[in-house]
Design an enzyme around this catalytic site. Structure first.
Site, short mmCIF file in Angstrom:
data_model
loop_
_atom_site.label_atom_id
_atom_site.label_comp_id
_atom_site.label_asym_id
_atom_site.label_seq_id
_atom_site.Cartn_x
_atom_site.Cartn_y
_atom_site.Cartn_z
N CYS A 1 -36.77 -58.31 -4.40
CA CYS A 1 -35.95 -59.38 -4.99
C CYS A 1 -34.50 -59.23 -4.56
CB CYS A 1 -36.08 -59.33 -6.51
SG CYS A 1 -34.90 -60.38 -7.39
N CYS B 1 -31.87 -59.42 -7.37
CA CYS B 1 -31.92 -58.19 -8.18
C CYS B 1 -31.06 -57.11 -7.55
CB CYS B 1 -33.36 -57.68 -8.29
SG CYS B 1 -34.51 -58.79 -9.13
#
Length: 476
Positions: A373, A376
């Site tokens: 991600c 993230c």
């Protein structure tokens, strides 16, 4: 403002572009973060949809297998071309301010139309925050017609405002940038931000070719022209369930031809194209972005980034946003602020199990994340900084590794980045309990076990927002 840009670039714009290039109707959202190369579902016909985090084993995925298979005989790395490219990266990292006219044009298929206003030139002025060099202190965007402004958008961390000089209207958006996002994305000098944000994502297409094209003069400035090709192979997810559609591996090639000004090493023109082996590629058509009247590191008055309603203008409300799957709002969680946080027992990267009950009396920050991600990973330096700031102050900080695709990936990544805050493994069940469908998701739990903050995505000023919430929770 910094967090918005981090979400938009995903560390490297090409990672975001490879998602958008295959997804005609998929847009980055504040709720789920901008799609990264690993967050797009690819179907057999080459179309795409956003990954459903609830069902990670039922999707197709980008897999970067650069170097696998046969190399393109035309690919070559010219040392001089790469040196020019690398010099531009180094120069971009030192940029403190930008002032120039930007314009993007696309070659669209016959019979199709671009959105109203797309392709118009605009003056874009921005200044970076001197404290960290990456955050944007403010910007001003002036849409131009016959070299005169018709619409002015200003932005600081606290406010966005729009003046329409043609309609004589003024709009105060507060901290909501969504109504002007398309204008900003179209004109934002993303090359600079990409380089300032650091290296490419692990799942981004890898450069396979750097070649030097004939030199040109662009906007009256002598330029070195470099052609860069990045490549990525698409194949079905290794974890796809039996009976799921299998996608024949295809190679995506992203080509940028960039004219770098010799005077400051910054781009004056970027031409982007893409291709997919085995058939046509859905997504944005070829585009050309030009930068003219460029001034790098000039002195800029911060007053340019704010504006007041001109006399005789009418104040108008911001347009209502659509409340559907394409809207920018974050998806609702199963728990809200004030609710008792659900109990959990998870194994930590350090070895021992951690329970919510064992953290009673402390403020707890949970960051649901995964190594695939991009958004993230963009906010993890902020999590590390807050962990150090609130160390020994009654705050427990944990990353909750969720929907990870490879065993040991979390440990490898945390160690490679030298992150020292806690990491909890196999957070899928806890994510399901919270009703989490997209990451990053940030949860702050009060000392009494109730939820103080719950946010999906990385919008706004993440660092300031989390610091404020943690400080407030400690004061209770």
């Amino acid at each position: 403002m910094k967090s918005f840009l981090q979400s938009f670039t995903c560390g490297a714009f090409v990672a975001c572009m490879c998602a958008n290039a295959l997804a005609q109707d998929v847009k980055p959202t504040a709720a789920q973060g901008a799609p990264t190369a690993m967050q797009v579902e690819i179907t057999q016909d080459g179309k795409a949809g956003q990954l459903n985090a609830k069902e990670p084993k039922k999707v197709m995925a980008f897999r970067n297998t650069s170097g696998a298979g046969k190399a393109n005989p035309a690919d070559t790395i010219d040392p001089k071309a790469k040196a020019i490219y690398d010099a531009s990266i180094a120069a971009a990292k030192k940029v403190a301010s930008f002032d120039g006219v930007t314009q993007m044009k696309m070659e669209i298929p016959k019979g199709e139309e671009l959105p109203p206003g797309f392709g118009e030139p605009a003056r874009f002025v921005m200044m970076f925050d001197a404290k960290d060099g990456n955050g944007v202190k403010g910007f001003r965007l002036e849409v131009l017609k016959d070299a005169k402004p018709t619409r002015i958008i200003t932005n600081t961390e606290d406010n966005t405002a729009v003046t329409d000089l043609s309609a004589k209207t003024f709009m105060d958006l507060g901290k909501n940038m969504n109504p002007v996002m398309e204008d900003v994305i179209q004109h934002f000098p993303r090359w600079i931000m990409e380089q300032k944000m650091g290296g490419e994502e692990e799942d981004a297409p890898k450069a396979v070719s750097f070649t030097l094209e004939p030199e040109e003069t662009v906007d009256g400035t002598p330029c070195d022209v470099v052609r860069v090709v990045r490549e990525m192979t698409l194949q079905s997810d290794d974890d796809a369930e039996d009976g799921a559609d299998k996608m024949t591996p295809s190679t995506v090639r992203f080509t940028e031809t960039i004219a770098f000004a010799r005077s400051d090493n910054m781009p004056r023109r970027i031409v982007e194209t893409n291709s997919l082996s085995g058939g046509p590629m859905a997504g944005p058509p070829p585009s050309t972005t030009t930068y003219s009247n460029v001034k790098i590191n000039s002195t800029i008055d911060p007053a340019l980034f704010t504006q007041k309603m001109p006399e005789g203008f009418a104040k108008v409300d911001a347009p209502k946003e659509e409340e559907d799957e394409g809207a920018q709002g974050a998806p609702a969680l199963a728990f809200k602020v004030g609710d008792k946080a659900p109990a959990f027992k998870l194994t930590s990267l350090a070895g021992p199990e951690v329970t919510l009950d064992s953290l009673k009396g402390k403020v707890v920050l949970l960051d649901f994340w995964a190594t695939w991600c991009g958004p993230c990973k963009q906010i993890m330096p902020v999590i590390q900084k807050l962990s150090e700031e609130f160390k020994d102050k009654g705050v427990a900080v944990f990353g909750v590794n969720t929907w990870e695709k490879k065993d040991g990936a979390a440990k490898t990544y945390m160690e490679s980045k030298k992150y020292t805050y806690g990491c909890l493994l196999a957070g899928e069940d806890l994510a399901k309990t919270y009703g989490i469908t997209g990451i990053p998701t940030l949860i702050i739990i009060n000392k009494d076990g109730t939820i103080a903050k719950a946010e999906v995505g990385a919008g706004g000023n993440v660092e300031a927002d989390l610091r404020t919430a943690i400080t407030a929770a400690l004061a209770k």
